[in-house]
Scaffold this motif. Sequence first.
Motif, PDB file in Angstrom:
ATOM      1  N   MET A   1      16.741  -3.984 -11.655  1.00  0.00           N
ATOM      2  CA  MET A   1      17.794  -4.361 -10.725  1.00  0.00           C
ATOM      3  C   MET A   1      17.430  -5.540  -9.767  1.00  0.00           C
ATOM      4  O   MET A   1      16.434  -5.639  -8.964  1.00  0.00           O
ATOM      5  CB  MET A   1      18.274  -3.104  -9.824  1.00  0.00           C
ATOM      6  N   ASN A   2      18.589  -6.545  -9.766  1.00  0.00           N
ATOM      7  CA  ASN A   2      18.145  -7.605  -8.894  1.00  0.00           C
ATOM      8  C   ASN A   2      19.464  -7.679  -7.729  1.00  0.00           C
ATOM      9  O   ASN A   2      20.750  -7.832  -7.946  1.00  0.00           O
ATOM     10  CB  ASN A   2      18.429  -8.989  -9.610  1.00  0.00           C
ATOM     11  N   SER A   3      18.764  -7.456  -6.333  1.00  0.00           N
ATOM     12  CA  SER A   3      19.693  -7.281  -5.387  1.00  0.00           C
ATOM     13  C   SER A   3      20.587  -8.686  -5.098  1.00  0.00           C
ATOM     14  O   SER A   3      21.546  -8.651  -4.330  1.00  0.00           O
ATOM     15  CB  SER A   3      19.060  -6.984  -4.099  1.00  0.00           C
ATOM     16  N   PHE A   4      20.054  -9.859  -5.462  1.00  0.00           N
ATOM     17  CA  PHE A   4      20.824 -11.070  -5.387  1.00  0.00           C
ATOM     18  C   PHE A   4      22.144 -11.200  -6.193  1.00  0.00           C
ATOM     19  O   PHE A   4      22.874 -11.875  -5.631  1.00  0.00           O
ATOM     20  CB  PHE A   4      19.905 -12.085  -5.870  1.00  0.00           C
ATOM     21  N   ASP A   5      22.405 -10.207  -7.025  1.00  0.00           N
ATOM     22  CA  ASP A   5      23.519 -10.321  -7.809  1.00  0.00           C
ATOM     23  C   ASP A   5      24.348  -8.782  -7.453  1.00  0.00           C
ATOM     24  O   ASP A   5      23.994  -7.833  -8.272  1.00  0.00           O
ATOM     25  CB  ASP A   5      23.068 -10.239  -9.355  1.00  0.00           C
TER      26      ASP A   5
ATOM     27  N   CYS B   1      12.176   0.620  -1.633  1.00  0.00           N
ATOM     28  CA  CYS B   1      12.671  -0.440  -2.621  1.00  0.00           C
ATOM     29  C   CYS B   1      12.940   0.384  -3.797  1.00  0.00           C
ATOM     30  O   CYS B   1      12.985   1.696  -3.800  1.00  0.00           O
ATOM     31  CB  CYS B   1      11.259  -0.999  -3.065  1.00  0.00           C
ATOM     32  N   ILE B   2      13.550  -0.235  -4.717  1.00  0.00           N
ATOM     33  CA  ILE B   2      13.754   0.523  -6.127  1.00  0.00           C
ATOM     34  C   ILE B   2      12.669   0.188  -7.029  1.00  0.00           C
ATOM     35  O   ILE B   2      12.376  -0.988  -7.256  1.00  0.00           O
ATOM     36  CB  ILE B   2      15.193   0.165  -6.571  1.00  0.00           C
ATOM     37  N   MET B   3      12.172   1.008  -7.539  1.00  0.00           N
ATOM     38  CA  MET B   3      10.878   0.981  -8.682  1.00  0.00           C
ATOM     39  C   MET B   3      11.287   2.019  -9.851  1.00  0.00           C
ATOM     40  O   MET B   3      11.610   2.993  -9.703  1.00  0.00           O
ATOM     41  CB  MET B   3       9.617   1.381  -7.866  1.00  0.00           C
TER      42      MET B   3
ATOM     43  N   ARG C   1       9.906   9.935  -4.315  1.00  0.00           N
ATOM     44  CA  ARG C   1       8.736   9.247  -4.941  1.00  0.00           C
ATOM     45  C   ARG C   1       8.203   8.247  -3.836  1.00  0.00           C
ATOM     46  O   ARG C   1       9.066   7.916  -2.781  1.00  0.00           O
ATOM     47  CB  ARG C   1       9.383   7.976  -5.946  1.00  0.00           C
ATOM     48  N   HIS C   2       7.003   8.494  -3.748  1.00  0.00           N
ATOM     49  CA  HIS C   2       6.180   7.864  -2.582  1.00  0.00           C
ATOM     50  C   HIS C   2       4.960   6.849  -3.093  1.00  0.00           C
ATOM     51  O   HIS C   2       4.598   7.075  -4.153  1.00  0.00           O
ATOM     52  CB  HIS C   2       5.363   8.655  -1.506  1.00  0.00           C
ATOM     53  N   LEU C   3       4.718   5.726  -2.237  1.00  0.00           N
ATOM     54  CA  LEU C   3       3.997   4.818  -2.695  1.00  0.00           C
ATOM     55  C   LEU C   3       3.205   4.268  -1.175  1.00  0.00           C
ATOM     56  O   LEU C   3       3.948   4.098  -0.472  1.00  0.00           O
ATOM     57  CB  LEU C   3       4.350   3.619  -3.429  1.00  0.00           C
ATOM     58  N   ARG C   4       2.053   4.603  -1.182  1.00  0.00           N
ATOM     59  CA  ARG C   4       0.970   3.871  -0.017  1.00  0.00           C
ATOM     60  C   ARG C   4       0.481   2.785  -0.557  1.00  0.00           C
ATOM     61  O   ARG C   4      -0.226   2.701  -1.473  1.00  0.00           O
ATOM     62  CB  ARG C   4       0.132   5.054   0.384  1.00  0.00           C
ATOM     63  N   ILE C   5       0.724   1.809   0.259  1.00  0.00           N
ATOM     64  CA  ILE C   5      -0.114   0.344   0.096  1.00  0.00           C
ATOM     65  C   ILE C   5      -0.778  -0.003   1.306  1.00  0.00           C
ATOM     66  O   ILE C   5      -0.283  -0.183   2.190  1.00  0.00           O
ATOM     67  CB  ILE C   5       1.170  -0.852  -0.180  1.00  0.00           C
ATOM     68  N   VAL C   6      -1.910  -0.235   0.906  1.00  0.00           N
ATOM     69  CA  VAL C   6      -2.835  -0.654   2.166  1.00  0.00           C
ATOM     70  C   VAL C   6      -3.395  -1.869   1.659  1.00  0.00           C
ATOM     71  O   VAL C   6      -3.886  -2.601   0.436  1.00  0.00           O
ATOM     72  CB  VAL C   6      -4.317   0.376   1.917  1.00  0.00           C
ATOM     73  N   PHE C   7      -3.367  -2.863   2.760  1.00  0.00           N
ATOM     74  CA  PHE C   7      -3.643  -4.263   2.807  1.00  0.00           C
ATOM     75  C   PHE C   7      -5.035  -4.527   3.686  1.00  0.00           C
ATOM     76  O   PHE C   7      -5.351  -4.066   4.810  1.00  0.00           O
ATOM     77  CB  PHE C   7      -2.826  -4.795   3.604  1.00  0.00           C
TER      78      PHE C   7
END
Length: 352
Positions: free
Chosen positions: A1-5, A151-153, A263-269
Amino acid sequence: MNSFDPLAWSPELRRALISVRPEFFGLPADQQMRYRVKLPRQDRQAIVAALLAAYGHPQPSEVADQESNGHIEVPLQNRINEWLQPLVGIGEDTFSLNESFRPEQTILDFPTLLSYDEDDHEFQEQARKEVDPTHLQRPYAGSLNATWARCIMGERLCYLTLYMAGLHIAHGIEKLANKEVARLIPHRYVPRTENGRTDGGFIEWNHRVEAGGQESLLEDLQRKVWTYTHERVHELQAEFNVLSQSGTFFEAGPAPEASEDERHLRIVFSDPRALARVRFTTFLSDCRAMERPAEELNLIESREAARVIQFVNDRYQELLSTFDPKVVPMRRRTRVLIHPGAWDALNGGEDR
């Protein structure tokens, strides 16, 4: 899905939006985007009501009002969040930050995750200075600390939690340390009569600790643990900056309090250089492009876990050797006032 459209959105979302803002699809693209990322509260509630009606929920207006005020069951909240995400998110992942911005700002004002994090660090440091004029501003070394995003994943809503590596590890060892302290000195917090009183729109959190006569020993040990974990944050940040990995670590799975359908996702930088490579319009692909093996982070986490357990036990033995239960130090009690929304979450509510 593209949120620009917007034409790629669900028919229910398009109709709900038209029912509230019929002129939306005739606006220039930049005006559409500005409206979406700063969706007025009243419009959002009306759109939610229209979506609830479209999906056959009874009393949509009443339920939308409840949702707007944070009084709704989590499974339905998750569905509403998923319905709305294409509208409020940007880029190829329909990404949005579930954090507050300054009144004049939106996510569109920040080209990268680094620019947002630097700005937020400056804002937080200024706020600390206003509360405590003696506060010495900390240099920026990466400030993401359980920052919420969505986000949508895979065509499904996903809740994201964003961390700097040093802060993520420090959070973990703090939890381990508190658990070890509780093992060494069993204790519990008991509400005082003042607990729950309102004061100027805030609610007072007021508890006393019961530790079987070892309250002062517990307090001294907790203070030493806090000092240790606070110092380790800066040392770990420096370590990751020296390593200069400029990478990301992913950890999928539900949060402990999550419902089954979330749904969960942890992102570590690893360090600020990694943040500079992430744009909000291509968030997940930018993060995936510099993904590093989880084992690299796990090794450091294991090292720090062993160190903090050893630290707690060593300090406990030192304090125990000089502990006198007859001596009760005088300490100034701190009043803790909590926003009603945070109070509800603290007492078992949910905030998504």
